[in-house]
Enzyme design. Structure first.
Site, PDB file in Angstrom:
ATOM      1  CB  THR A   1      -0.897  -0.021   1.263  1.00  0.00           C
ATOM      2  OG1 THR A   1      -1.454   1.276   1.458  1.00  0.00           O
ATOM      3  CG2 THR A   1      -0.124  -0.368   2.520  1.00  0.00           C
ATOM      4  CG  ASP A   2      -1.231   4.975  -0.802  1.00  0.00           C
ATOM      5  OD1 ASP A   2      -1.784   4.192  -0.006  1.00  0.00           O
ATOM      6  OD2 ASP A   2      -1.802   5.984  -1.278  1.00  0.00           O
ATOM      7  CD  GLU A   3      -3.557   3.420   4.188  1.00  0.00           C
ATOM      8  OE1 GLU A   3      -3.497   3.436   5.421  1.00  0.00           O
ATOM      9  OE2 GLU A   3      -4.603   3.199   3.557  1.00  0.00           O
TER      10      GLU A   3
ATOM     11  CE1 TYR B   1      -3.457  -2.770   5.574  1.00  0.00           C
ATOM     12  CE2 TYR B   1      -3.441  -0.411   5.090  1.00  0.00           C
ATOM     13  CZ  TYR B   1      -3.439  -1.729   4.651  1.00  0.00           C
ATOM     14  OH  TYR B   1      -3.395  -2.010   3.302  1.00  0.00           O
TER      15      TYR B   1
ATOM     16  CE  LYS C   1       0.026  -4.692   2.896  1.00  0.00           C
ATOM     17  NZ  LYS C   1      -0.339  -6.026   2.335  1.00  0.00           N
TER      18      LYS C   1
HETATM   19  P1  NAD Z   1      -9.781  -7.392   1.869  1.00  0.00           P
HETATM   20  O1  NAD Z   1      -9.820  -7.027   3.319  1.00  0.00           O
HETATM   21  O2  NAD Z   1     -10.970  -7.127   1.010  1.00  0.00           O
HETATM   22  O3  NAD Z   1      -9.465  -8.947   1.714  1.00  0.00           O
HETATM   23  C1  NAD Z   1      -8.457  -9.596   2.426  1.00  0.00           C
HETATM   24  C2  NAD Z   1      -8.572 -11.088   2.142  1.00  0.00           C
HETATM   25  O4  NAD Z   1      -7.518 -11.760   2.854  1.00  0.00           O
HETATM   26  C3  NAD Z   1      -9.893 -11.704   2.612  1.00  0.00           C
HETATM   27  O5  NAD Z   1     -10.399 -12.569   1.632  1.00  0.00           O
HETATM   28  C4  NAD Z   1      -9.494 -12.477   3.860  1.00  0.00           C
HETATM   29  O6  NAD Z   1     -10.330 -13.596   4.120  1.00  0.00           O
HETATM   30  C5  NAD Z   1      -8.076 -12.888   3.526  1.00  0.00           C
HETATM   31  N1  NAD Z   1      -7.254 -13.162   4.711  1.00  0.00           N
HETATM   32  C6  NAD Z   1      -7.128 -12.356   5.810  1.00  0.00           C
HETATM   33  N2  NAD Z   1      -6.311 -12.952   6.703  1.00  0.00           N
HETATM   34  C7  NAD Z   1      -5.900 -14.126   6.144  1.00  0.00           C
HETATM   35  C8  NAD Z   1      -5.031 -15.152   6.569  1.00  0.00           C
HETATM   36  N3  NAD Z   1      -4.429 -15.114   7.772  1.00  0.00           N
HETATM   37  N4  NAD Z   1      -4.825 -16.199   5.744  1.00  0.00           N
HETATM   38  C9  NAD Z   1      -5.438 -16.265   4.538  1.00  0.00           C
HETATM   39  N5  NAD Z   1      -6.278 -15.318   4.093  1.00  0.00           N
HETATM   40  C10 NAD Z   1      -6.505 -14.259   4.885  1.00  0.00           C
HETATM   41  O7  NAD Z   1      -8.482  -6.701   1.305  1.00  0.00           O
HETATM   42  P2  NAD Z   1      -8.217  -5.940  -0.071  1.00  0.00           P
HETATM   43  O8  NAD Z   1      -8.748  -4.571   0.025  1.00  0.00           O
HETATM   44  O9  NAD Z   1      -8.621  -6.831  -1.178  1.00  0.00           O
HETATM   45  O10 NAD Z   1      -6.614  -5.829  -0.027  1.00  0.00           O
HETATM   46  C11 NAD Z   1      -5.800  -6.873  -0.549  1.00  0.00           C
HETATM   47  C12 NAD Z   1      -4.344  -6.484  -0.420  1.00  0.00           C
HETATM   48  O11 NAD Z   1      -4.106  -5.267  -1.122  1.00  0.00           O
HETATM   49  C13 NAD Z   1      -3.883  -6.230   1.017  1.00  0.00           C
HETATM   50  O12 NAD Z   1      -2.599  -6.778   1.171  1.00  0.00           O
HETATM   51  C14 NAD Z   1      -3.858  -4.721   1.145  1.00  0.00           C
HETATM   52  O13 NAD Z   1      -2.900  -4.310   2.082  1.00  0.00           O
HETATM   53  C15 NAD Z   1      -3.482  -4.330  -0.264  1.00  0.00           C
HETATM   54  N6  NAD Z   1      -3.952  -2.996  -0.680  1.00  0.00           N
HETATM   55  C16 NAD Z   1      -5.278  -2.666  -0.554  1.00  0.00           C
HETATM   56  C17 NAD Z   1      -5.714  -1.419  -0.980  1.00  0.00           C
HETATM   57  C18 NAD Z   1      -7.172  -1.035  -0.879  1.00  0.00           C
HETATM   58  O14 NAD Z   1      -7.511   0.139  -1.123  1.00  0.00           O
HETATM   59  N7  NAD Z   1      -8.080  -1.924  -0.593  1.00  0.00           N
HETATM   60  C19 NAD Z   1      -4.801  -0.497  -1.507  1.00  0.00           C
HETATM   61  C20 NAD Z   1      -3.455  -0.871  -1.627  1.00  0.00           C
HETATM   62  C21 NAD Z   1      -3.052  -2.126  -1.202  1.00  0.00           C
HETATM   63  P1  TYD Z   2     -10.803   3.984   4.041  1.00  0.00           P
HETATM   64  O1  TYD Z   2     -11.714   3.606   2.919  1.00  0.00           O
HETATM   65  O2  TYD Z   2     -11.003   3.343   5.371  1.00  0.00           O
HETATM   66  O3  TYD Z   2      -9.312   3.779   3.503  1.00  0.00           O
HETATM   67  P2  TYD Z   2      -7.889   4.249   4.156  1.00  0.00           P
HETATM   68  O4  TYD Z   2      -8.097   4.622   5.564  1.00  0.00           O
HETATM   69  O5  TYD Z   2      -7.071   3.023   4.003  1.00  0.00           O
HETATM   70  O6  TYD Z   2      -7.425   5.401   3.300  1.00  0.00           O
HETATM   71  O7  TYD Z   2     -10.895   5.555   4.255  1.00  0.00           O
HETATM   72  C1  TYD Z   2     -10.644   6.459   3.193  1.00  0.00           C
HETATM   73  C2  TYD Z   2     -10.720   7.853   3.762  1.00  0.00           C
HETATM   74  O8  TYD Z   2     -12.067   8.113   4.165  1.00  0.00           O
HETATM   75  C3  TYD Z   2      -9.882   8.056   5.014  1.00  0.00           C
HETATM   76  O9  TYD Z   2      -9.337   9.380   5.001  1.00  0.00           O
HETATM   77  C4  TYD Z   2     -10.863   7.910   6.156  1.00  0.00           C
HETATM   78  C5  TYD Z   2     -12.153   8.432   5.552  1.00  0.00           C
HETATM   79  N1  TYD Z   2     -13.399   7.818   6.067  1.00  0.00           N
HETATM   80  C6  TYD Z   2     -14.447   8.648   6.480  1.00  0.00           C
HETATM   81  O10 TYD Z   2     -14.365   9.882   6.437  1.00  0.00           O
HETATM   82  N2  TYD Z   2     -15.590   8.035   6.931  1.00  0.00           N
HETATM   83  C7  TYD Z   2     -15.716   6.693   7.002  1.00  0.00           C
HETATM   84  O11 TYD Z   2     -16.788   6.205   7.471  1.00  0.00           O
HETATM   85  C8  TYD Z   2     -14.642   5.874   6.558  1.00  0.00           C
HETATM   86  C9  TYD Z   2     -14.742   4.368   6.608  1.00  0.00           C
HETATM   87  C10 TYD Z   2     -13.506   6.483   6.098  1.00  0.00           C
END
Ligand code: NAD
Ligand code: TYD
Length: 359
Positions: A135-137, A161, A165
């Protein structure tokens, strides 16, 4: 790339990625290892193209014996590691599981891959790759006027989180340097699109708008994220797998930086158009400012020059078209939403996260 192990493939991005790769690559076999936590759903894997090339295994990435067995049994040559705990607010309430899955889980996969690929010779002549999805975070929080993050920006994570990561990224790089593990890492900005669990900003706002519930904006809503449509992220990972250089990191982003409030307002405008008969229109009246997230990062912005110039990847979807497509997907998948809504643990989460936040 013949036999891929995708971890976390029942989650949001993982399930979109499996759909993408089965469409894109007619000769590969996908083994999907997922623990099915609250965020992992078998419903996300319905309608896969060519489903006989997908094998689902319910299990934990922290289970070394299981991972080791899967690598050998399926002669895995590529690991694409998505599995993680991913919600910042949950990491603030209960960080333990983030350390377990994100750090120990990544370490377990790396150890299993080291044993099978580097010590036992793995799948023979086939080249191997550990691709880590991050992630960018990990880069922290940008002050006004600071330039967008490049792959050289030092890590400075803010939440449990993002710290977990960052730790996992460091482990992957350490395995590259110490054991010559062939790896790539992608650090991507906020994703949105079909199958995103509605605890995250965009799907939460969508389902609340439809239900006429308050739209909880943290703090002043002036925080900035860079948003990428999930299918663009999948394509970027695929490019890195096909053409990326082992040992390299690639930043991925959507080339947009709206405030949270601007995103919510755009969604309200879309809702007003798509749901013009709704008793809740104009939907912007549902916007409710609530207590801010502790340690809330103010601004994220990604410099994607490297992946654009080296691998020819750029986002295809604009934020406006992506939000419209996403909104329509959630309206067309009301049963998917209501299954989640009926889950006690989702309702408990909403209660825990939002009740104490009311303005
Ligand atoms: P998500 O929370 O939707 O899904 C996570 C999945 O991992 C689920 O299916 C869960 O059952 C599985 N999981 C969790 N713990 C597990 C374990 N111990 N063993 C096996 N499976 C397990 O997540 P997402 O949003 O699809 O993110 C996927 C990846 O991408 C993550 O690594 C996250 O850090 C990264 N990422 C997400 C975003 C975003 O905006 N969602 C952005 C950048 C990077
Ligand atoms: P989120 O989707 O949780 O992603 P991340 O925290 O990983 O960026 O949140 C996106 C942005 O929206 C973040 O600045 C927090 C804000 N946010 C709200 O303002 N209200 C909400 O109910 C949620 C879930 C997030």
């Amino acid at each position: 790339m013949k036999n891929i192990l995708v971890t976390g493939g029942a989650g949001f991005i993982g399930s979109n990625f499996i759909r993408f790769i089965l469409r894109q690559e007619p000769d590969i076999q996908v083994v999907n290892l997922d623990k099915l936590t609250y965020a992992g759903r078998m419903e996300n894997l319905q309608d896969l193209p060519d489903p006989q090339r997908h094998i689902f295994v319910k299990g934990d990435v922290c289970d070394r014996d299981l991972v080791q067995r899967l690598l050998r049994q399926h002669r895995i040559d590529t690991i694409v590691h998505f599995a993680a705990e991913t919600h910042v607010d949950r990491s603030i309430s209960a960080p333990d599981q983030f350390i377990q899955t994100n750090v120990i889980g990544t370490h377990t996969l790396l150890e299993a891959a080291r044993a099978y690929w580097l010590e036992e010779g793995g799948p023979g002549e086939t080249s191997v790759r550990f691709h880590h999805v991050s992630t960018d975070e990990v880069y922290g929080d940008l002050r006004p006027g600071e330039p967008a993050w490049t792959e050289e920006t030092p890590y400075d994570p803010s939440s449990p989180y993002s710290a977990s990561k960052a730790a996992s990224d460091h482990l992957v790089r350490a395995y590259g340097r110490t054991y010559q593990m062939p790896y790539t890492i992608t650090n991507c900005t906020n994703n949105y699109g079909p199958y995103q669990f509605p605890e995250k900003l965009i799907p939460l706002m969508l389902i609340n708008m439809v239900a006429g519930k308050p739209l909880p904006v943290y703090g002043d809503g002036g925080q900035i994220r860079d948003w990428l449509y999930v299918e663009d992220h999948c394509e970027a990972i695929w490019r890195v797998l096909r053409r990326g250089t082992p040992g390299e990191t690639y930043n991925i982003g959507g080339n947009n930086q709206p405030t949270n409030l601007a995103v919510v307002q755009t969604l309200c405008d879309i809702a007003d158009e798509l749901l013009h008969d709704s008793p809740h229109a104009p939907h912007a009246q549902l916007i409710t400012y609530v207590k801010d997230r502790p340690g809330h990062d103010r601004r994220y912005a990604m410099d994607i020059t490297k992946i654009r110039t080296q691998l020819g990847w750029e986002p295809r979807q604009s934020l406006e078209s992506g939000l419209l497509a996403t909104f329509k997907w959630y309206l067309e998948h009301a049963e998917w939403v209501s299954q989640i809504n009926r889950q006690a643990d989702f309702q408990n989460w909403l209660e825990l996260n939002y009740t104490k936040r009311t303005p």
